[in-house]
Enzyme design. Structure first.
Site, PDB file in Angstrom:
ATOM      1  N   GLU A  41     -29.250  -2.880   5.689  1.00 31.83           N
ATOM      2  CA  GLU A  41     -28.462  -4.068   5.054  1.00 31.83           C
ATOM      3  C   GLU A  41     -27.443  -3.396   4.591  1.00 31.83           C
ATOM      4  OE1 GLU A  41     -29.097  -7.777   1.714  1.00 31.83           O
ATOM      5  OE2 GLU A  41     -30.468  -5.803   1.850  1.00 31.83           O
ATOM      6  N   LYS A 111     -27.349 -13.498   6.538  1.00 36.53           N
ATOM      7  CA  LYS A 111     -28.416 -13.687   5.781  1.00 36.53           C
ATOM      8  C   LYS A 111     -28.480 -15.149   5.056  1.00 36.53           C
ATOM      9  CE  LYS A 111     -30.467 -11.081   1.589  1.00 36.53           C
ATOM     10  NZ  LYS A 111     -30.096  -9.929   0.569  1.00 36.53           N
ATOM     11  N   CYS A 148     -33.239  -8.546   5.010  1.00 33.73           N
ATOM     12  CA  CYS A 148     -33.906  -8.451   3.497  1.00 33.73           C
ATOM     13  C   CYS A 148     -34.719  -9.815   2.942  1.00 33.73           C
ATOM     14  CB  CYS A 148     -32.800  -7.768   2.512  1.00 33.73           C
ATOM     15  SG  CYS A 148     -33.839  -6.974   1.283  1.00 33.73           S
TER      16      CYS A 148
END
Length: 537
Positions: A41, A111, A148
């Site tokens: 990330e 994300k 994540c």
């Protein structure tokens, strides 16, 4: 499909250096006949950017490196790279992943879940995406790209307040062949098991293998431990990368084969590796060549010295012994022995004359004061002054040596033993400091036995012992773990005492050096308690 897990150590803001490392690892993955290489990330930008994102010019510079990255990509392999992209709505940016192939425009995936607990504050600058848009067709397979926190919506305690919805449950329709999850997930000594359970739940939910790639390295107070892995659709580990170091691991799904590395042998070794990595990266990424510390002949400074030597080598570590009017002769002898064992330079500067001169000046100007806190803290601040003078003289970073139990109770001196640029063990309770000392002595006596066996003392008044002021360390450590690390209420007399001391001394911790974070709740960046607070009084 052969997928490489590129567990790299990015540097925040070094967009060119990060790009070069991504290209290097991509070429290595190609040499291993991989179809796809997956990076962590925000690896192109560095994690975490925090208010660096107030400067749009930084994002512009990073996106220019993305263009170069696309041009330099070798043929015959694709890459998934974490980066910052601009948003067309809401907050200015996205935390994103780019799918990159030679000669093609990057495909961008966003994300969805933006953490805003503990050390995280991603919603400050990032606009969320929708994980349902993150499907990628590659080599005849359907890949779901997640970033994540996107896989942390299962309701675990770790993710602070449970999310109102789990975005993964909204992903329906197409069969998913692989889940890709890129991460900058910080280390904490009790996190690995929870992390792996989250990964297993996600793989089982989609009935698909999951490729988890994590950042490694230190950034300010935060340590990223790597530990990238692959699990099959039942959650069984198929590939495991190393912890606390860069790694390129390959998973061949056709053969069902992946590299499996050994992790730390026990908790003490894990803790040592984490602190060594955090210390080394803090020093080197900030451009320091040397470090130094005050060596008192006590356990805390001994462990910090040993960690510094492990991180940087003895040639880059110096120590100063600063005996005062109440220092035992044994303290200097033990400091000398430790320095010899570690192979580091030890300089000796007595503070006695300076202390007496300053005390006379204070008595003359302010009036005589009975012996007490004034005289005790004066000694600590003289030592701090000398240690900071050495910083200026040698362009060396001062390491401060306080532990979490002392910091919690305010058993520290502002502008004295709290002086420094980094606090390597200030997230360790006293028992953990002793555990590390014993670890260093497993094969040979590195830390003299006398340091480990003697009662801790600040040596600021005659025959002083820490336990004259503090509860017994075994009780104190339990209280600190309960009140600070777990955030619970006081349940006995010792914890009530510690809680009062904790709230009274908050102003000191606001002025502490950066503290390497190894627990789920440390002093420093993730702690946001107010200084002015009457809640307990």
């Amino acid at each position: 499909m052969r997928i490489a897990l590129a567990q790299i150590n990015s540097t925040l803001g070094d967009f060119s250096g990060n790009r070069q490392k991504i290209i290097e690892y991509t070429k290595r993955a190609l040499e291993k006949h991989c179809d796809l290489v997956v990076f962590p990330e925000l690896c192109l930008f560095g994690y975490f950017p925090a208010d660096l994102l107030e400067r749009d010019s930084a994002v512009t510079a990073q996106l220019k490196e993305l263009d170069k990255l696309v041009q330099e990509m070798p043929e015959g392999i694709a890459a998934i790279v974490g980066l910052v992209t601009r948003s067309k709505r809401g907050k200015p940016y996205h935390n994103a992943a780019a799918f990159i192939q030679k000669g093609a425009r990057p495909k961008i995936f966003l994300k969805t879940l933006l953490p805003t607990y503990d050390i995280f504050d991603e919603s400050r600058f990032f606009e969320p995406g929708d994980v349902r848009d993150n499907m990628l067709r590659f080599k005849g397979k359907n890949l779901l790209i997640t970033i994540c926190e996107d896989i942390w919506g299962w309701g675990q305690e770790w993710a602070s307040a449970n999310y109102a919805r789990n975005p993964l449950t909204a992903v329906k329709g197409k069969k998913i062949d692989y889940v890709i999850n890129i991460n900058s997930s910080p280390y904490a000594h009790d996190k690995a098991e929870v992390r792996q359970e989250t990964i297993r739940k996600t793989a089982k939910h989609f009935k698909a293998p999951l490729v988890y790639v994590n950042l490694v390295g230190g950034q300010d107070e935060v340590i990223y431990d790597g530990g990238s892995l692959v699990v099959d659709k039942s959650g069984k580990i198929q590939a495991q990368s190393i912890y606390f170091g860069e790694d390129l691991n390959v998973m061949d799904f056709g053969k069902g084969e992946g590299g499996k590395r050994q992790g730390p042998s026990d908790e003490a070794e894990e803790l040592r590796q984490a602190l060594v990595l955090g210390l080394r990266d803090f020093v080197e990424k900030n451009g320091f060549k040397r470090v130094h510390l005050g060596l008192s002949g006590g356990i805390d400074s001994a462990v910090v010295a040993a960690l510094a030597v492990d991180a940087l080598g003895p040639g880059r570590v110096s120590a100063l012994a600063l005996p005062g009017p109440f220092s035992a002769s044994m303290s200097l002898e033990l400091a000398r022995k430790l320095a010899k064992n570690l192979g580091i330079t030890l300089k000796e500067v007595s503070i006695v004359e300076t202390y007496e001169t300053l005390l006379k000046a204070l008595d003359a100007g302010l009036g005589e004061t009975p012996f007490g806190l004034v005289q005790e803290n004066l000694q600590a601040r003289i030592r701090g002054m000398i240690l900071m003078a050495y910083s200026n003289k040698e362009h060396s970073l001062l390491l401060t040596t306080g532990n979490k139990s002392e910091y919690a109770t305010g058993y520290t001196t502002l502008y004295g033993d709290m002086c420094g640029g980094l606090a390597p063990i200030a997230d360790l309770v006293k028992a953990e400091v002793y555990d590390l000392a014993k670890y260093f002595n497993r094969q040979a006596e590195v830390i003299p036995a006398g340091i480990i066996e003697r009662a801790p003392s600040a040596e600021l008044r005659p025959n002083q012992k820490d336990q004259d002021t503090l509860p017994p360390y075994d009780e104190l450590d339990k209280a600190v773990n309960n009140l600070v690390t777990r955030g619970r209420g006081a349940k006995n007399e010792t914890e009530s005492w510690v809680l009062r001391a904790l709230f009274r001394s908050e102003f000191k911790r606001w002025q502490a050096p950066p503290i390497l974070r190894v627990s789920s709740h440390a002093f420093g960046r993730g702690r946001r308690f107010p200084i002015t607070n009457k809640a307990l009084f």
